[in-house]
Motif scaffolding. Sequence first.
Motif, mmCIF file in Angstrom:
data_model
loop_
_atom_site.group_PDB
_atom_site.id
_atom_site.type_symbol
_atom_site.label_atom_id
_atom_site.label_comp_id
_atom_site.label_asym_id
_atom_site.label_seq_id
_atom_site.Cartn_x
_atom_site.Cartn_y
_atom_site.Cartn_z
ATOM 1 N N ALA A 1 2.675 58.317 54.151
ATOM 2 C CA ALA A 1 3.316 57.158 54.781
ATOM 3 C C ALA A 1 3.754 57.485 56.203
ATOM 4 O O ALA A 1 3.679 56.639 57.103
ATOM 5 C CB ALA A 1 4.511 56.715 53.946
ATOM 6 N N ARG B 1 2.253 55.865 60.049
ATOM 7 C CA ARG B 1 3.045 55.314 61.154
ATOM 8 C C ARG B 1 2.588 55.854 62.513
ATOM 9 O O ARG B 1 3.230 55.605 63.528
ATOM 10 C CB ARG B 1 4.528 55.611 60.932
ATOM 11 C CG ARG B 1 5.110 54.873 59.730
ATOM 12 C CD ARG B 1 6.593 55.165 59.530
ATOM 13 N NE ARG B 1 7.397 54.771 60.685
ATOM 14 C CZ ARG B 1 7.773 53.520 60.955
ATOM 15 N NH1 ARG B 1 7.404 52.532 60.147
ATOM 16 N NH2 ARG B 1 8.517 53.252 62.011
ATOM 17 N N ASP C 1 4.701 56.500 46.099
ATOM 18 C CA ASP C 1 3.632 55.733 46.723
ATOM 19 C C ASP C 1 3.356 54.528 45.826
ATOM 20 O O ASP C 1 2.722 54.656 44.779
ATOM 21 C CB ASP C 1 2.381 56.599 46.871
ATOM 22 C CG ASP C 1 1.232 55.879 47.558
ATOM 23 O OD1 ASP C 1 1.302 54.647 47.717
ATOM 24 O OD2 ASP C 1 0.238 56.551 47.909
ATOM 25 N N SER D 1 7.558 55.031 49.457
ATOM 26 C CA SER D 1 7.302 56.031 50.503
ATOM 27 C C SER D 1 7.316 55.424 51.902
ATOM 28 O O SER D 1 7.637 56.122 52.874
ATOM 29 C CB SER D 1 5.967 56.723 50.242
ATOM 30 O OG SER D 1 4.919 55.781 50.107
ATOM 31 N N ASP D 2 7.004 54.144 52.037
ATOM 32 C CA ASP D 2 7.059 53.516 53.355
ATOM 33 C C ASP D 2 8.494 53.485 53.879
ATOM 34 O O ASP D 2 8.753 53.773 55.054
ATOM 35 C CB ASP D 2 6.495 52.097 53.292
ATOM 36 C CG ASP D 2 5.002 52.076 53.018
ATOM 37 O OD1 ASP D 2 4.340 53.099 53.283
ATOM 38 O OD2 ASP D 2 4.494 51.050 52.529
ATOM 39 N N HIS D 3 9.450 53.138 52.991
ATOM 40 C CA HIS D 3 10.849 53.145 53.393
ATOM 41 C C HIS D 3 11.319 54.559 53.718
ATOM 42 O O HIS D 3 12.033 54.784 54.694
ATOM 43 C CB HIS D 3 11.730 52.559 52.284
ATOM 44 C CG HIS D 3 11.617 51.078 52.126
ATOM 45 N ND1 HIS D 3 10.644 50.481 51.348
ATOM 46 C CD2 HIS D 3 12.340 50.056 52.660
ATOM 47 C CE1 HIS D 3 10.785 49.175 51.394
ATOM 48 N NE2 HIS D 3 11.794 48.890 52.183
#
Length: 375
Positions: A28, A32, A169, A333-335
């Motif tokens: 993740a 970005r 994830d 996982s993005d957070h």
Amino acid sequence: MKLVVLGLSLASSWGNGHATTYRALLAAFAARGHDVVFLEREVPWYAGDHRDLPEPGFCRFCYYRDLEDLDRWRAEIATADAVIVGSYVPDGVAVGRHVQRVARGVTAFYDIDTPVTLAKLARGDFEYLAPDIIPGYDLYLSFTGGPTLARLEREFGSPRARALYCSVDSRAYRPRDVPVRWDLSYLGTYSDDRQPTLTRLLIDVARACPDRRFAVAGPQYPATIEWPENVERIAHLPPAEHADFYSASRFTLNVTRADMIEAGWSPSVRLFEAAACATPIISDRWQGLDQLFAPDREIILADTTEQVIAALARDATAMGHAARARVLAAHDSDHRAVELEAHLREAIDGKARTDRPSRDRLRSPATAPVERVSV
């Protein structure tokens, strides 16, 4: 930014929860737009068939044989914006000293085992971290939140301690359309201090409910354990099969190590993974858990065999979906990658402010070189 990570393992999830944590977080983080390099110590117990992700596609991945061999990556470490050393890295103290000497950017320690680490330090066990190198890390990223963060700064001199919980994830961990096989499952490596709780909340339940089906997946369980006939043992379950395992379970059990119960605010990665699959969770209790999942709405808390037996009689489908919604809103996982980025940038900015007065003093008139004038 360019990030170098020296962690326990990325290629092998055998007998450790570090690999799945690093995989979710760093994939993740790379998504970005960041450049990630992962350096892993080559050891026989994570080699061969135990490598279930030999070529991660989201980062540059390299092995090093020993401390001397690590020097081949001196330039990578020196030029990185940030370098993270993880808990349980072999020769972790020496690796940490090397990183602190070589790195010109921010250095951080990522402790995926914080309560265990602090217990080890208290008894003089400096397997991978020693008290004198903690102040040398610009940032201490901790698997444990709550009061432990203040303790790391107050007692151990960390310039900056921040919580970075494990994550999941959510693209890999989601409800699967598979037949239900078990009424209650557990996924975890054997641990002496977890076993009494596992016995009370699953094995004894299985003995009391011979008409129900159970499963325990994970390595290193002693051959001396007497498993009831209705408990299926799975020696190792690779991450690719976790979602199917949870989806095939009416409920799954979360059991926490004693040091982590004492510290509180220490969620296992398995907690987020099971919730992401919308599998209702029965868990032991510890402080801070109610801030992650709402009891009786998103999770069931149990202390006794009888409480688990009563829970198994419930239809908790809505609870599983509520827990999944909570994970997607705050714990995937993005957070967590956003949180990591924010912590690293805070440390980078803090290091720049600390370094600037030193540079200014070097340029001040009192220390400037005297210009020679010809006459």
